[in-house]
Every structure is written in structure tokens, then in C-alpha cells.
Design a protein around this motif. Structure first.
Motif, PDB file in Angstrom:
ATOM      1  N   ALA A  74       0.683  -1.088  -0.232  1.00  0.00           N
ATOM      2  CA  ALA A  74      -0.247   0.155  -0.601  1.00  0.00           C
ATOM      3  C   ALA A  74       1.071   1.165  -0.230  1.00  0.00           C
ATOM      4  CB  ALA A  74      -1.374   0.121   1.437  1.00  0.00           C
ATOM      5  N   THR A  75       1.723   0.985   0.438  1.00  0.00           N
ATOM      6  CA  THR A  75       2.892   2.139   0.356  1.00  0.00           C
ATOM      7  C   THR A  75       2.798   2.588  -0.924  1.00  0.00           C
ATOM      8  OG1 THR A  75       3.742   2.060   2.325  1.00  0.00           O
ATOM      9  CG2 THR A  75       5.240   3.179   0.875  1.00  0.00           C
ATOM     10  N   GLU A  76       3.831   2.066  -1.049  1.00  0.00           N
ATOM     11  CA  GLU A  76       3.937   2.017  -3.079  1.00  0.00           C
ATOM     12  C   GLU A  76       2.869   2.299  -3.824  1.00  0.00           C
ATOM     13  OE1 GLU A  76       5.510  -0.892  -4.990  1.00  0.00           O
ATOM     14  OE2 GLU A  76       5.407   0.179  -7.407  1.00  0.00           O
ATOM     15  N   VAL A 207      -4.520  -1.382  -1.876  1.00  0.00           N
ATOM     16  CA  VAL A 207      -4.120  -1.961  -0.763  1.00  0.00           C
ATOM     17  C   VAL A 207      -3.343  -2.998  -1.334  1.00  0.00           C
ATOM     18  CG1 VAL A 207      -6.996  -2.444  -1.615  1.00  0.00           C
ATOM     19  CG2 VAL A 207      -5.149  -4.268  -2.765  1.00  0.00           C
ATOM     20  N   SER A 208      -3.242  -3.957   0.814  1.00  0.00           N
ATOM     21  CA  SER A 208      -1.272  -4.542   0.581  1.00  0.00           C
ATOM     22  C   SER A 208      -2.651  -5.870   0.859  1.00  0.00           C
ATOM     23  CB  SER A 208      -1.228  -3.889   1.835  1.00  0.00           C
ATOM     24  OG  SER A 208      -0.272  -4.200   2.476  1.00  0.00           O
ATOM     25  N   ALA A 209      -1.745  -6.868   0.150  1.00  0.00           N
ATOM     26  CA  ALA A 209      -1.773  -8.281   0.682  1.00  0.00           C
ATOM     27  C   ALA A 209      -1.836  -9.134   2.158  1.00  0.00           C
ATOM     28  CB  ALA A 209      -0.878  -8.885   0.374  1.00  0.00           C
ATOM     29  N   HIS A 210      -0.524  -8.281   2.724  1.00  0.00           N
ATOM     30  CA  HIS A 210      -0.547  -8.507   4.423  1.00  0.00           C
ATOM     31  C   HIS A 210      -0.998  -7.911   5.423  1.00  0.00           C
ATOM     32  CE1 HIS A 210       1.893  -5.148   6.504  1.00  0.00           C
ATOM     33  NE2 HIS A 210       1.918  -4.775   5.634  1.00  0.00           N
ATOM     34  N   LYS A 211      -2.319  -7.837   5.438  1.00  0.00           N
ATOM     35  CA  LYS A 211      -2.918  -6.998   6.074  1.00  0.00           C
ATOM     36  C   LYS A 211      -4.856  -8.012   5.855  1.00  0.00           C
ATOM     37  CE  LYS A 211      -1.308  -2.681   6.747  1.00  0.00           C
ATOM     38  NZ  LYS A 211      -0.396  -3.074   8.313  1.00  0.00           N
ATOM     39  N   PHE A 212      -4.676  -8.601   4.558  1.00  0.00           N
ATOM     40  CA  PHE A 212      -5.391  -9.674   4.987  1.00  0.00           C
ATOM     41  C   PHE A 212      -5.141 -11.224   4.450  1.00  0.00           C
ATOM     42  CE2 PHE A 212      -5.531  -7.507   0.422  1.00  0.00           C
ATOM     43  CZ  PHE A 212      -4.870  -9.016  -0.370  1.00  0.00           C
TER      44      PHE A 212
END
Ligand SMILES: Cc1ncc(COP(=O)(O)O)c(C=O)c1O
Length: 387
Positions: A74-76, A207-212
Motif C-alpha cells: 500500500a505504501t507504493e 491494497v496490501s496483501a499482508h493485511k488480509f
């Protein structure tokens, strides 16, 4: 003894089903090829796997797979959205003079810092909306802040510290007659609340995978196709991702993200109901300690977050004494600094209460026993410190 894990908003463990899918994309006997290799089967198979992951994420978000651009997280994605929009206007459309962005004071640093960078380097003026005491941004605040030169509104769907939910559909409805684009940081939303780019009518979404329950180091930016949103690339190289983000695609990471998205699509509703009941039980147990304040909105909040402040205890001593419960004070990503959380300050908490704020975040593997044990331990520690 392992500490009880109550920091799912910082990161989630990879779901075992995700880990299994990823492991099949690493070794010689697996799907390890470069998805950009066009001349042999290894490449074709890897390409098929990343395209299937693209479809899995697109299905979860109600998007077209061609609207998904892979990133490292998500940062990128936030950087690509914010800088990409402005640099496209400057370079391709030759827009001169100041541009204006509307965001909020409680965004993640991964939005606030690119905004600062744009102020410094791209003649951008940034309006930071202030939330109410419950951490909510009223869509009308966005409407009131609009200017002729507003090119972008960037708001998070779920706040990482408070769990408060922004009414994104209401914000986008108010932008209908204005050319400003709407970017949503949905890092904390996917997996916790239903996310639908069409119902929300957004132009860009991170979106960011490591949050889900996916792996760290992988994510995506949704980039709307109709009407098409144009972005200036931030990483240049082989022209991957339709020129928007170069770099060899990480097959195993993407397969993990895709599987994580598939599981969320199937299980989010039941997960959410179960987690909400656990969160409510945790809140009741903590409230019973006395002199405890809920940070965030009692109703418009994610099931996974519970942010509370304990009056009369020093935040750092509290955190240090809670070795058996892994929680976060403020946002984990900012925990290198000891200043009181800027999010808790923005909703009007005193320095003392902001320092004494703890974020409990629950997830797929939180059990009723974890809740009972956490309530007992926090009660013991807070009572001892107050005594
Ligand atoms: C709201 C929000 N945005 C962005 C990020 C950064 O995401 P990533 O770790 O994928 O770069 C986080 C992570 O904590 C977050 O909570």
C-alpha cells in the motif's frame, strides 16, 4: 510463553492455505518461472498464475482485472496514485500553476508523506481535513474544501488506528460534478469490510496483501479504466504492468495474494460476525476496569479494531508491562517515534490519554480464550499500575 497476538492491523500471519499455494511457486519442481518470459512453458505457466491472481483480486474488489496494477504494497500504491496523478498533469497535460489535494489529518504516513513531497516539489497545496471526536470525516467537509484546481481527494476507507469507516460512496457522490479524482487507501479495509470499487465509485484504490492473510511485500493499485485514469509511472524499467510499474512480477507473492483474496471473498462475512462478537466482549471486559475511553466510533468502525485509553497510567510503562499481550500503541508503522499518536491528537485526546492509548486488533485466528486471557492480563496490569 508466546504472547497473545492482538496486532492484526499491523500485519496478519499468512493463512496456511496461502502459504501452501505460495510454496508451489518457488522450487525447480514448482511454478517458478518469470511471468514475462514469452518463449517457453515456464514463463507461460507463471503468467497464467499471476493473471489468475489478478482475476481473484479483481473479483473481490468488483473490478476488471485490467484495472489491477501490482505493486509492493500500500505504501507504493499510495505513492503511485498521488505522485502519478500530479506528475501526469504536469508532464503530459502541461498543467501549470498550483494544484490542490484534499486529504485528512488521520491518514497513514504513506499518504501524508507523499503529500508533503508534492507540496515541496510539485507546487501542490494540501488541505488536511480534521475528523470529529469519533474519528469520522463528514463527506460535506470534502465538498466544502473543493477548489477549481483540486485534482485529487485521498481518504482512507478504514483508519488504521481507530478502525473508523469513511463513507466513501457519499464522498464520491459529492465529487460527481467536479473533475477531481478520488483515491482510497483501502489497506485496512480489504478483509474487514465489503470493498466494491463500483459501488464506491472510486478512481484509484490501494491494497496490501499482508493485511488480509497474504504475504508482506506485495499489493496493488486499482486504476479505473472507464473513464480512464492516467498516471505517470514512478518505477521505470521493462514496461511491466502496462508501463505503470516496471519490475519482474513475484509469482509466489502474487499467487499468495490471489489465494488470500479468494478466501476473503468466501469467508469475510462470517469472519466479520465472529470477530465483532469477540471485539465487543473485549470492550466490555476492558470497560469494566473503569476510567477507560474508547477511541473511535462506537458504530461506524471495523470489527477488528479496538482502540482504548486508560486514564491514570503512563502509556509506555503500560505497554512495557503488557509483555504477554502483543498490542500496538498508535500505528505500528510509526512506533519508532514516541510522540503521542497524531491520530489520537487529531480527535482531541489529551497528550496523557493519547500516550495511554492501546490498539487491540483482532483477526481470523483470535479465539474466545485469547479474549478472556487478554482481559484478565490487562485488568491485572492496569490495576497494579494505578494502585
Ligand atoms: C492505512 C494504511 N495504509 C498504508 C499502509 C502501508 O502498507 P504497506 O505495509 O503495504 O506498505 C498501512 C500499513 O500499516 C496502513 O495501515
Amino acid at each position: 510463553m508466546k504472547a497473545l497476538y492482538f496486532d492484526y492491523a499491523a500485519t496478519t500471519p499468512v493463512d496456511p492455505r496461502v502459504a501452501e499455494a505460495m510454496a508451489a511457486c518457488l522450487t525447480m519442481d514448482g511454478n517458478f518461472g518469470n511471468p514475462a518470459s514469452r518463449s517457453h512453458r515456464y514463463g507461460w505457466q507463471a503468467e497464467q498464475a499471476v493473471e489468475s491472481a489478478r482475476r481473484q483480486l479483481a473479483d473481490l474488489l468488483n473490478a476488471d482485472p485490467r484495472e489491477i496494477v501490482w505493486t509492493s504494497g500500500a505504501t507504493e500504491s499510495n505513492n503511485l496514485a498521488l505522485k502519478g496523478v500530479v506528475e501526469h498533469l504536469r508532464d503530459a497535460e502541461q498543467v501549470q500553476g498550483p494544484l490542490h489535494i484534499i486529504t485528512s489529518a488521520i491518514e497513514h504516513k504513506a499518504v501524508l508523506d507523499p503529500c508533503k513531497w508534492l507540496e515541496k516539489h510539485q507546487n501542490v497545496e494540501v488541505t488536511l481535513l480534521t475528523p470529529d471526536a469519533d474519528g469520522l470525516i463528514d463527506p460535506q467537509q470534502v465538498k466544502d474544501a473543493l477548489r477549481d484546481n483540486t485534482c485529487l481527494v485521498s481518504l482512507m476507507a478504514v483508519n488504521n488506528e481507530l478502525g473508523t469507516i469513511t463513507d466513501i460512496a457519499a464522498v464520491s457522490a459529492l465529487l460527481n460534478d467536479h473533475p477531481a479524482l478520488l483515491h482510497v487507501d483501502a489497506a485496512q479495509a480489504v478483509g474487514k469490510i465489503p470493498v466494491d470499487v463500483k459501488a464506491w465509485d472510486v478512481d484509484l484504490m490501494s491494497v496490501s496483501a499482508h493485511k488480509f492473510y497474504g504475504p508482506k511485500g506485495i499489493g496493488a493499485l486499482f486504476v479505473r479504466r472507464e473513464p480512464q485514469v492516467k498516471l505517470a509511472a514512478q518505477i521505470h524499467g521493462g514496461g511491466h504492468e502496462r508501463g505503470m510499474r516496471s519490475g519482474t512480477l513475484a509469482t509466489h507473492q502474487l499467487v499468495g495474494l490471489g489465494e488470500a483474496a479468494r478466501i476473503v471473498a468466501e469467508e469475510q462475512a462470517t469472519d466479520e460476525a465472529r470477530i465483532r462478537a469477540l471485539r465487543n466482549k473485549l470492550w466490555q471486559g476492558l470497560e469494566a476496569i473503569g476510567d477507560v475511553y474508547l477511541n473511535g466510533h462506537a458504530v461506524h468502525g471495523s470489527a477488528n479494531h479496538l482502540n482504548v485509553s486508560f486514564a491514570g497510567v503512563d502509556g509506555e510503562i503500560l505497554l512495557a508491562s503488557l509483555a504477554k499481550v502483543a498490542v500496538s500503541s498508535g500505528s505500528a508503522c510509526n512506533s519508532a517515534t514516541v510522540a503521542p499518536s497524531y491520530v489520537l491528537k487529531a480527535i482531541g485526546r489529551s497528550d496523557d490519554l493519547a500516550h495511554a492509548g492501546l490498539r487491540f486488533s483482532l483477526g481470523r485466528f483470535t479465539s474466545e480464550d485469547d479474549i478472556d486471557a487478554a482481559i484478565a492480563e490487562v485488568s491485572r496490569v492496569v490495576t497494579a499500575l494505578r494502585g
